[in-house]
Scaffold this active site. Structure first.
Site, PDB file in Angstrom:
ATOM      1  CB  CYS A 116      -6.929 -58.352  32.259  1.00 43.07           C
ATOM      2  SG  CYS A 116      -7.625 -59.950  31.924  1.00 43.07           S
ATOM      3  CG  HIS A 256      -9.298 -55.159  30.119  1.00 42.13           C
ATOM      4  ND1 HIS A 256      -8.509 -55.774  29.174  1.00 42.13           N
ATOM      5  CD2 HIS A 256      -9.913 -56.167  30.809  1.00 42.13           C
ATOM      6  CE1 HIS A 256      -8.631 -57.087  29.297  1.00 42.13           C
ATOM      7  NE2 HIS A 256      -9.482 -57.349  30.273  1.00 42.13           N
ATOM      8  CG  ASN A 285     -10.577 -60.231  28.259  1.00 39.34           C
ATOM      9  OD1 ASN A 285      -9.430 -59.826  28.094  1.00 39.34           O
ATOM     10  ND2 ASN A 285     -11.146 -60.293  29.447  1.00 39.34           N
TER      11      ASN A 285
HETATM   12  N1  ACO Z   1     -24.148 -69.166  26.346  1.00 44.17           N
HETATM   13  C1  ACO Z   1     -25.431 -69.286  26.756  1.00 44.17           C
HETATM   14  N2  ACO Z   1     -25.790 -69.193  28.038  1.00 44.17           N
HETATM   15  C2  ACO Z   1     -24.829 -68.946  28.944  1.00 44.17           C
HETATM   16  C3  ACO Z   1     -23.490 -68.808  28.589  1.00 44.17           C
HETATM   17  C4  ACO Z   1     -23.162 -68.928  27.220  1.00 44.17           C
HETATM   18  N3  ACO Z   1     -21.910 -68.797  26.772  1.00 44.17           N
HETATM   19  N4  ACO Z   1     -22.779 -68.551  29.693  1.00 44.17           N
HETATM   20  C5  ACO Z   1     -23.629 -68.546  30.720  1.00 44.17           C
HETATM   21  N5  ACO Z   1     -24.876 -68.789  30.261  1.00 44.17           N
HETATM   22  C6  ACO Z   1     -26.112 -68.857  31.036  1.00 44.17           C
HETATM   23  C7  ACO Z   1     -25.862 -69.157  32.478  1.00 44.17           C
HETATM   24  O1  ACO Z   1     -25.735 -70.553  32.695  1.00 44.17           O
HETATM   25  C8  ACO Z   1     -27.111 -68.599  33.133  1.00 44.17           C
HETATM   26  O2  ACO Z   1     -28.147 -69.522  32.963  1.00 44.17           O
HETATM   27  P1  ACO Z   1     -29.236 -69.759  34.138  1.00 44.17           P
HETATM   28  O3  ACO Z   1     -29.896 -68.422  34.318  1.00 44.17           O
HETATM   29  O4  ACO Z   1     -30.108 -70.804  33.559  1.00 44.17           O
HETATM   30  O5  ACO Z   1     -28.437 -70.165  35.320  1.00 44.17           O
HETATM   31  C9  ACO Z   1     -27.422 -67.375  32.271  1.00 44.17           C
HETATM   32  O6  ACO Z   1     -26.727 -67.579  31.020  1.00 44.17           O
HETATM   33  C10 ACO Z   1     -26.975 -66.068  32.874  1.00 44.17           C
HETATM   34  O7  ACO Z   1     -25.629 -66.242  33.345  1.00 44.17           O
HETATM   35  P2  ACO Z   1     -24.846 -65.084  34.069  1.00 44.17           P
HETATM   36  O8  ACO Z   1     -23.489 -65.549  34.411  1.00 44.17           O
HETATM   37  O9  ACO Z   1     -25.699 -64.552  35.172  1.00 44.17           O
HETATM   38  O10 ACO Z   1     -24.790 -64.010  32.893  1.00 44.17           O
HETATM   39  P3  ACO Z   1     -24.283 -62.532  32.945  1.00 44.17           P
HETATM   40  O11 ACO Z   1     -25.332 -61.645  32.432  1.00 44.17           O
HETATM   41  O12 ACO Z   1     -23.644 -62.189  34.249  1.00 44.17           O
HETATM   42  O13 ACO Z   1     -23.136 -62.561  31.850  1.00 44.17           O
HETATM   43  C11 ACO Z   1     -20.727 -62.657  31.687  1.00 44.17           C
HETATM   44  C12 ACO Z   1     -22.011 -63.406  32.038  1.00 44.17           C
HETATM   45  C13 ACO Z   1     -20.795 -62.278  30.228  1.00 44.17           C
HETATM   46  C14 ACO Z   1     -19.554 -63.560  31.952  1.00 44.17           C
HETATM   47  C15 ACO Z   1     -20.652 -61.374  32.543  1.00 44.17           C
HETATM   48  O14 ACO Z   1     -20.850 -61.677  33.906  1.00 44.17           O
HETATM   49  C16 ACO Z   1     -19.323 -60.693  32.401  1.00 44.17           C
HETATM   50  O15 ACO Z   1     -18.981 -60.236  31.351  1.00 44.17           O
HETATM   51  N6  ACO Z   1     -18.574 -60.597  33.494  1.00 44.17           N
HETATM   52  C17 ACO Z   1     -17.266 -59.988  33.436  1.00 44.17           C
HETATM   53  C18 ACO Z   1     -16.329 -61.024  32.962  1.00 44.17           C
HETATM   54  C19 ACO Z   1     -15.049 -60.426  32.525  1.00 44.17           C
HETATM   55  O16 ACO Z   1     -15.027 -59.456  31.832  1.00 44.17           O
HETATM   56  N7  ACO Z   1     -13.999 -61.042  32.949  1.00 44.17           N
HETATM   57  C20 ACO Z   1     -12.720 -60.651  32.622  1.00 44.17           C
HETATM   58  C21 ACO Z   1     -12.362 -59.320  33.233  1.00 44.17           C
HETATM   59  S1  ACO Z   1     -10.813 -59.269  33.893  1.00 44.17           S
HETATM   60  C22 ACO Z   1      -9.931 -60.064  32.838  1.00 44.17           C
HETATM   61  O17 ACO Z   1      -9.954 -59.664  31.694  1.00 44.17           O
HETATM   62  C23 ACO Z   1      -9.249 -61.326  33.264  1.00 44.17           C
END
Ligand code: ACO
Length: 330
Positions: A116, A256, A285
Site C-alpha cells: 500500500c 493512505h 482501501n
Molecule cells: N462483519 C461483521 N463482523 C466482523 C467482520 C465483518 N466484516 N469482520 C470481523 N468481524 C467480527 C470478528 O469476527 C470479531 O468477532 P468476535 O468478537 O465474535 O470474534 C469482531 O467482529 C471484532 O473483530 P476485530 O478484528 O477485533 O475488529 P476490529 O475492531 O479490529 O476491526 C478491522 C477490524 C476493521 C480489520 C481493523 O482491525 C482494521 O481496520 N485494521 C487495519 C486493517 C488495514 O487497514 N489494513 C490495511 C492497511 S495496509 C494496507 O493497506 C495493505
C-alpha cells in the site's frame, strides 16, 4: 547537470472501474452488515474491476488523464513506474503493458513493490531520479485490482478493499519547493502480519496451496492498525522536521485510505483536525492506488491550490511506510 533540482507534479489523474459494490451488496456475500463495516472502517462502497480489466488497464486510464492534465505527450516520458501488488502477471512488468497502451515509447519502465505504500515509494524514486538529473519527466502510477486477490468468503478482509488507479506526472523545474525529500521506512520482521503468501517461489502454485487459500490476502487487522497509526504519525513529523516545517503550515494532509479510524487516530495525534483528506467511504482501501486517487481528487475539487503545502503519508505490507511534503505549484 545540477546535483539537486526542483521537482514538481505537473499533472494528476485517476480512474475507478464502473461497477460499485456497496456494503449492502456485501451483506449478501458474507455475514456482515453496513453498520459494522461503516462504524469500523468508514467505508460505504468500493469499485470492482470487470473480469477483462487488469491492473494495467486501470493504470492506463489514470495515466491518460494525468498526461492530459499535465499537457504532456506520452513520448516525453523518460521513466514510467507502476506501484502495484496486483500486477497483470509476474513478468513482464505492468509498467511495460501501460507503456505499450499509452505509447510512452521513450520511457524505461518497471514495477515497484511496496504494497500500500507503493505510490509514495514510486514518487520518491522518480523525484530522486529527476532531482539528480538522470531523467526529466516521469509518470508514476498506483494501480490495483485487489478484488482478484481477496477471499470473498473471508469477511475480515474482503470488505476492506477496492479496485482503482491514480497517476502523477513529475518534471524538473516549477515554482516553489515542489516535491520535497521523503522520509521512508520498512520493517521486514513484521512481514507475516500482512501478506499474500501463495503463488510465488516460497509457496508455488499447487493445488494444495490453492485449496488452503494462500493466494489470497491475509492480515492481522488489529496489529496492522496499531503499527499504521504509529508509523504514519512518526513519518509525518519526521518529514516536516526534515523540511523545516510545522503542522500549522500544512493546508492538507493526505494519508493512505485504509480505515477512517486509522486516519482519525493520526489526525488526533498530530492535532490537525479536519485538514485530513478522506475519501475512503467511496473507494475503500485501493492499496497503492489510494494515495494517488486521493491526491488527484484533492487537486480537482479545489482542496489543494497553488502555493499550498501538502503532506502525503502511507503505510502498507512489509511493513513499509513513508511521508513527504509538497508545495503545490500548478
Ligand atoms: N462483519 C461483521 N463482523 C466482523 C467482520 C465483518 N466484516 N469482520 C470481523 N468481524 C467480527 C470478528 O469476527 C470479531 O468477532 P468476535 O468478537 O465474535 O470474534 C469482531 O467482529 C471484532 O473483530 P476485530 O478484528 O477485533 O475488529 P476490529 O475492531 O479490529 O476491526 C478491522 C477490524 C476493521 C480489520 C481493523 O482491525 C482494521 O481496520 N485494521 C487495519 C486493517 C488495514 O487497514 N489494513 C490495511 C492497511 S495496509 C494496507 O493497506 C495493505
Amino acid at each position: 547537470m545540477d546535483s539537486k533540482r526542483i521537482v514538481s507534479i505537473i499533472g494528476t489523474g485517476s480512474y475507478v472501474p464502473e461497477r460499485v459494490l456497496t456494503n449492502q451488496d456485501l451483506e449478501k456475500i458474507v455475514d456482515t452488515s453496513d453498520e459494522w463495516i461503516f462504524s469500523r472502517t468508514g467505508m460505504r462502497e468500493r469499485h470492482i474491476a470487470a473480469p477483462e480489466q487488469a491492473a494495467s488497464d486501470l493504470g492506463t486510464e489514470a495515466a491518460k488523464k494525468a498526461l492530459e492534465d499535465a499537457g504532456v505527450d506520452a513520448e516525453e516520458i523518460d521513466l514510467l513506474i507502476v506501484a502495484t501488488l496486483s500486477p497483470d502477471m509476474f513478468f513482464p512488468s505492468t509498467a511495460c503493458f501501460v507503456q505499450e497502451k499509452i505509447g510512452a515509447k521513450n520511457a524505461y519502465c518497471y514495477d515497484l513493490g511496496a504494497a500500500c505504500s507503493g505510490f509514495l515509494y514510486a514518487l520518491e524514486t522518480a523525484r530522486a531520479q529527476i532531482a539528480c538529473g538522470a531523467v526529466e519527466t516521469a509518470l508514476v502510477i498506483g494501480s490495483e485490482k485487489m478484488s482478484t486477490f481477496l477471499d470473498w468468503e473471508d469477511r475480515t478482509t474482503c470488505i476492506l478493499f477496492g479496485d482503482g488507479a491514480g497517476a502523477a506526472v513529475l518534471r524538473s523545474g516549477g515554482e516553489g519547493r515542489g516535491v520535497m525529500e521523503s522520509v521512508m521506512g520498512s520493517d521486514g520482521s513484521l512481514a507475516h502480519l500482512l501478506s499474500t503468501p501463495g503463488g510465488g517461489s516460497r509457496n508455488p502454485m499447487t493445488h494444495e496451496m490453492l485449496d488452503q487459500g494462500m493466494q489470497y490476502l491475509q492480515m492481522q487487522g488489529r496489529e496492522v492498525f496499531k503499527h499504521a497509526v504509529k508509523r504514519m504519525t512518526d513519518a509525518v513529523l519526521s518529514a516536516l522536521e526534515k523540511n523545516g516545517l510545522s503542522t500549522d503550515e500544512i493546508k492538507c494532509f493526505i494519508p493512505h485510505q485504509a480505515n477512517i479510524r486509522i486516519i482519525d487516530a493520526i489526525s488526533k495525534k498530530l492535532g490537525v483536525g479536519d485538514r485530513m483528506y478522506v475519501n475512503v467511504e467511496k473507494y475503500a482501501n485501493t492499496s497503492s492506488a489510494a494515495l494517488a486517487i486521493a491526491l488527484d481528487e484533492a487537486v480537482k475539487d479545489g482542496t489543494i491550490q497553488k502555493g499550498d503545502l501538502v503532506v502525503l503519508t502511507v503505510f502498507g505490507g512489509g511493513f513499509t511506510w513513508g511521508a513527504n511534503v509538497l508545495e503545490w505549484g500548478k
